[in-house]
Design a protein around this motif. Structure first.
Motif, PDB file in Angstrom:
ATOM      1  N   LYS A 124     -12.819   1.382 -14.155  1.00 11.24           N
ATOM      2  CA  LYS A 124     -12.038   0.588 -15.114  1.00 11.24           C
ATOM      3  C   LYS A 124     -10.555   0.936 -15.018  1.00 11.24           C
ATOM      4  O   LYS A 124      -9.702   0.045 -15.052  1.00 11.24           O
ATOM      5  CB  LYS A 124     -12.546   0.832 -16.538  1.00 11.24           C
ATOM      6  CG  LYS A 124     -13.860   0.152 -16.819  1.00 11.24           C
ATOM      7  CD  LYS A 124     -14.249   0.321 -18.280  1.00 11.24           C
ATOM      8  CE  LYS A 124     -15.512  -0.453 -18.584  1.00 11.24           C
ATOM      9  NZ  LYS A 124     -15.690  -0.663 -20.014  1.00 11.24           N
ATOM     10  N   LEU A 125     -10.260   2.226 -14.873  1.00  7.60           N
ATOM     11  CA  LEU A 125      -8.864   2.623 -14.750  1.00  7.60           C
ATOM     12  C   LEU A 125      -8.267   2.090 -13.445  1.00  7.60           C
ATOM     13  O   LEU A 125      -7.120   1.630 -13.424  1.00  7.60           O
ATOM     14  CB  LEU A 125      -8.742   4.152 -14.819  1.00  7.60           C
ATOM     15  CG  LEU A 125      -7.325   4.702 -14.786  1.00  7.60           C
ATOM     16  CD1 LEU A 125      -6.490   4.154 -15.947  1.00  7.60           C
ATOM     17  CD2 LEU A 125      -7.353   6.222 -14.835  1.00  7.60           C
ATOM     18  N   ALA A 126      -9.034   2.114 -12.373  1.00  6.15           N
ATOM     19  CA  ALA A 126      -8.559   1.577 -11.092  1.00  6.15           C
ATOM     20  C   ALA A 126      -8.245   0.090 -11.226  1.00  6.15           C
ATOM     21  O   ALA A 126      -7.225  -0.399 -10.705  1.00  6.15           O
ATOM     22  CB  ALA A 126      -9.605   1.811 -10.000  1.00  6.15           C
ATOM     23  N   LEU A 130      -4.533  -1.592 -10.719  1.00  6.34           N
ATOM     24  CA  LEU A 130      -4.282  -2.683  -9.769  1.00  6.34           C
ATOM     25  C   LEU A 130      -3.531  -3.818 -10.469  1.00  6.34           C
ATOM     26  O   LEU A 130      -2.599  -4.394  -9.907  1.00  6.34           O
ATOM     27  CB  LEU A 130      -5.599  -3.183  -9.172  1.00  6.34           C
ATOM     28  CG  LEU A 130      -5.487  -4.156  -8.019  1.00  6.34           C
ATOM     29  CD1 LEU A 130      -4.766  -3.510  -6.832  1.00  6.34           C
ATOM     30  CD2 LEU A 130      -6.861  -4.625  -7.592  1.00  6.34           C
ATOM     31  N   GLN A 131      -3.927  -4.106 -11.709  1.00  2.00           N
ATOM     32  CA  GLN A 131      -3.241  -5.154 -12.473  1.00  2.00           C
ATOM     33  C   GLN A 131      -1.809  -4.751 -12.804  1.00  2.00           C
ATOM     34  O   GLN A 131      -0.956  -5.615 -12.990  1.00  2.00           O
ATOM     35  CB  GLN A 131      -4.003  -5.460 -13.759  1.00  2.00           C
ATOM     36  CG  GLN A 131      -5.308  -6.175 -13.523  1.00  2.00           C
ATOM     37  CD  GLN A 131      -6.068  -6.446 -14.806  1.00  2.00           C
ATOM     38  OE1 GLN A 131      -5.565  -6.230 -15.903  1.00  2.00           O
ATOM     39  NE2 GLN A 131      -7.296  -6.920 -14.667  1.00  2.00           N
ATOM     40  N   ASP A 136      -1.819   1.775  -4.580  1.00  2.00           N
ATOM     41  CA  ASP A 136      -2.193   3.081  -4.015  1.00  2.00           C
ATOM     42  C   ASP A 136      -3.027   3.886  -5.007  1.00  2.00           C
ATOM     43  O   ASP A 136      -4.058   4.461  -4.654  1.00  2.00           O
ATOM     44  CB  ASP A 136      -0.942   3.885  -3.626  1.00  2.00           C
ATOM     45  CG  ASP A 136      -0.238   3.319  -2.408  1.00  2.00           C
ATOM     46  OD1 ASP A 136      -0.946   2.822  -1.499  1.00  2.00           O
ATOM     47  OD2 ASP A 136       1.002   3.364  -2.362  1.00  2.00           O
ATOM     48  N   LEU A 137      -2.563   3.918  -6.246  1.00  2.00           N
ATOM     49  CA  LEU A 137      -3.295   4.643  -7.289  1.00  2.00           C
ATOM     50  C   LEU A 137      -4.653   3.995  -7.546  1.00  2.00           C
ATOM     51  O   LEU A 137      -5.664   4.687  -7.691  1.00  2.00           O
ATOM     52  CB  LEU A 137      -2.462   4.692  -8.570  1.00  2.00           C
ATOM     53  CG  LEU A 137      -3.017   5.502  -9.729  1.00  2.00           C
ATOM     54  CD1 LEU A 137      -3.313   6.937  -9.315  1.00  2.00           C
ATOM     55  CD2 LEU A 137      -2.031   5.487 -10.888  1.00  2.00           C
ATOM     56  N   ALA A 138      -4.683   2.681  -7.572  1.00  2.00           N
ATOM     57  CA  ALA A 138      -5.940   1.964  -7.792  1.00  2.00           C
ATOM     58  C   ALA A 138      -6.949   2.282  -6.692  1.00  2.00           C
ATOM     59  O   ALA A 138      -8.130   2.517  -6.959  1.00  2.00           O
ATOM     60  CB  ALA A 138      -5.688   0.456  -7.861  1.00  2.00           C
ATOM     61  N   GLU A 139      -6.484   2.302  -5.451  1.00  2.00           N
ATOM     62  CA  GLU A 139      -7.374   2.597  -4.329  1.00  2.00           C
ATOM     63  C   GLU A 139      -7.937   4.017  -4.438  1.00  2.00           C
ATOM     64  O   GLU A 139      -9.137   4.239  -4.240  1.00  2.00           O
ATOM     65  CB  GLU A 139      -6.635   2.432  -3.004  1.00  2.00           C
ATOM     66  CG  GLU A 139      -7.520   2.683  -1.799  1.00  2.00           C
ATOM     67  CD  GLU A 139      -6.830   2.409  -0.473  1.00  2.00           C
ATOM     68  OE1 GLU A 139      -7.382   2.834   0.554  1.00  2.00           O
ATOM     69  OE2 GLU A 139      -5.755   1.764  -0.455  1.00  2.00           O
ATOM     70  N   TRP A 160     -15.478  -0.973  -3.593  1.00  2.00           N
ATOM     71  CA  TRP A 160     -14.958  -1.355  -2.272  1.00  2.00           C
ATOM     72  C   TRP A 160     -14.259  -2.708  -2.307  1.00  2.00           C
ATOM     73  O   TRP A 160     -13.287  -2.931  -1.576  1.00  2.00           O
ATOM     74  CB  TRP A 160     -16.052  -1.292  -1.211  1.00  2.00           C
ATOM     75  CG  TRP A 160     -16.256   0.139  -0.823  1.00  2.00           C
ATOM     76  CD1 TRP A 160     -17.253   0.980  -1.211  1.00  2.00           C
ATOM     77  CD2 TRP A 160     -15.364   0.922  -0.033  1.00  2.00           C
ATOM     78  NE1 TRP A 160     -17.044   2.228  -0.703  1.00  2.00           N
ATOM     79  CE2 TRP A 160     -15.892   2.235   0.034  1.00  2.00           C
ATOM     80  CE3 TRP A 160     -14.176   0.665   0.642  1.00  2.00           C
ATOM     81  CZ2 TRP A 160     -15.274   3.264   0.729  1.00  2.00           C
ATOM     82  CZ3 TRP A 160     -13.554   1.688   1.335  1.00  2.00           C
ATOM     83  CH2 TRP A 160     -14.100   2.970   1.381  1.00  2.00           C
ATOM     84  N   LEU A 161     -14.705  -3.610  -3.156  1.00  2.00           N
ATOM     85  CA  LEU A 161     -13.989  -4.877  -3.307  1.00  2.00           C
ATOM     86  C   LEU A 161     -12.615  -4.646  -3.937  1.00  2.00           C
ATOM     87  O   LEU A 161     -11.628  -5.288  -3.563  1.00  2.00           O
ATOM     88  CB  LEU A 161     -14.814  -5.870  -4.133  1.00  2.00           C
ATOM     89  CG  LEU A 161     -16.070  -6.408  -3.430  1.00  2.00           C
ATOM     90  CD1 LEU A 161     -16.902  -7.246  -4.392  1.00  2.00           C
ATOM     91  CD2 LEU A 161     -15.688  -7.217  -2.189  1.00  2.00           C
ATOM     92  N   LEU A 162     -12.548  -3.715  -4.883  1.00  2.00           N
ATOM     93  CA  LEU A 162     -11.275  -3.376  -5.503  1.00  2.00           C
ATOM     94  C   LEU A 162     -10.349  -2.714  -4.478  1.00  2.00           C
ATOM     95  O   LEU A 162      -9.151  -2.991  -4.442  1.00  2.00           O
ATOM     96  CB  LEU A 162     -11.500  -2.451  -6.701  1.00  2.00           C
ATOM     97  CG  LEU A 162     -10.271  -2.219  -7.564  1.00  2.00           C
ATOM     98  CD1 LEU A 162     -10.659  -2.230  -9.027  1.00  2.00           C
ATOM     99  CD2 LEU A 162      -9.592  -0.919  -7.230  1.00  2.00           C
ATOM    100  N   ILE A 163     -10.905  -1.856  -3.639  1.00  2.00           N
ATOM    101  CA  ILE A 163     -10.116  -1.229  -2.575  1.00  2.00           C
ATOM    102  C   ILE A 163      -9.551  -2.307  -1.639  1.00  2.00           C
ATOM    103  O   ILE A 163      -8.391  -2.244  -1.226  1.00  2.00           O
ATOM    104  CB  ILE A 163     -10.964  -0.187  -1.810  1.00  2.00           C
ATOM    105  CG1 ILE A 163     -11.247   1.014  -2.717  1.00  2.00           C
ATOM    106  CG2 ILE A 163     -10.292   0.243  -0.522  1.00  2.00           C
ATOM    107  CD1 ILE A 163     -12.309   1.964  -2.195  1.00  2.00           C
TER     108      ILE A 163
END
Length: 186
Positions: A124-126, A130-131, A136-139, A160-163
């Motif tokens: 959730k934090l990732a 991203l938003q 970089d932090l999200a990944e 992995w979809l978020l990455i």
């Protein structure tokens, strides 16, 4: 060595032995120290155990979370999740609905201080990072969530979809394609 010094050492040794013997008797008269928040006698009756089970069953699950729908991932609430973490998740979702992304991030970070190895909180934090435009932090957060999400293929796929999305934001199309390929395995 003089006779006087030898007598003095023997007397000292005798008094230490007596003191240690007194300590051992003291320890055997006490109840064991409380463990993991339990108090009193550690031997619970079956009624007390049933009451604990009822209290645990009464933990409320966040209804219709906005940041990530738990039904979408088929994620059951973690059995060790505390009421505080569940309340913080509800607060984060409320902040998110009101458009306050920074407050939602801060609330999830507070929950992570309580449960730092919770893969759902990390995801959730990732997603929020991203938003906020911090790919970089999200990944990195998604990778950590992936490592902790053993046995949860749906969450691993989402990570992995978020990455892939994060890599797209950075302009790394080849990296995004690799991440999507890895997500397709789950």
């Amino acid at each position: 060595m003089s006779f006087y010094k030898m007598i003095k050492k023997i007397a000292l040794l005798g008094s230490l032995t007596g003191a240690l013997a007194d300590c051992s008797g003291f320890a055997s008269k006490q109840d064991p120290a409380p463990v993991y928040g339990k108090t009193g006698n550690s031997r619970k009756t079956s009624a007390a155990t049933e009451q604990d089970a009822e209290r645990t069953a009464q933990i409320k699950v966040v209804q219709d979370p906005v940041i990530l729908k738990q039904q979408e991932l088929a994620v059951k609430p973690l059995p060790k999740s505390s009421n505080v973490v569940i309340a913080l998740l509800a607060e984060a979702d409320t902040s998110y609905k009101q458009g306050n992304l920074d407050e939602s991030v801060a609330t999830i970070e507070r929950a992570l201080r309580i449960e730092p190895r919770n893969p759902l909180l990390l995801y959730k934090l990732a997603k929020l990072r991203l938003q906020q435009g911090l790919p970089d932090l999200a990944e990195n957060l998604a990778k950590k969530s992936d490592l902790l999400a053993e046995g949860n293929a749906n969450l691993k796929k989402k990570n992995w979809l978020l990455i892939a999305e994060a890599r797209e934001q950075k302009g790394d199309r080849a990296g995004a394609a690799t991440a999507r390929k890895k997500a397709s395995r789950f």
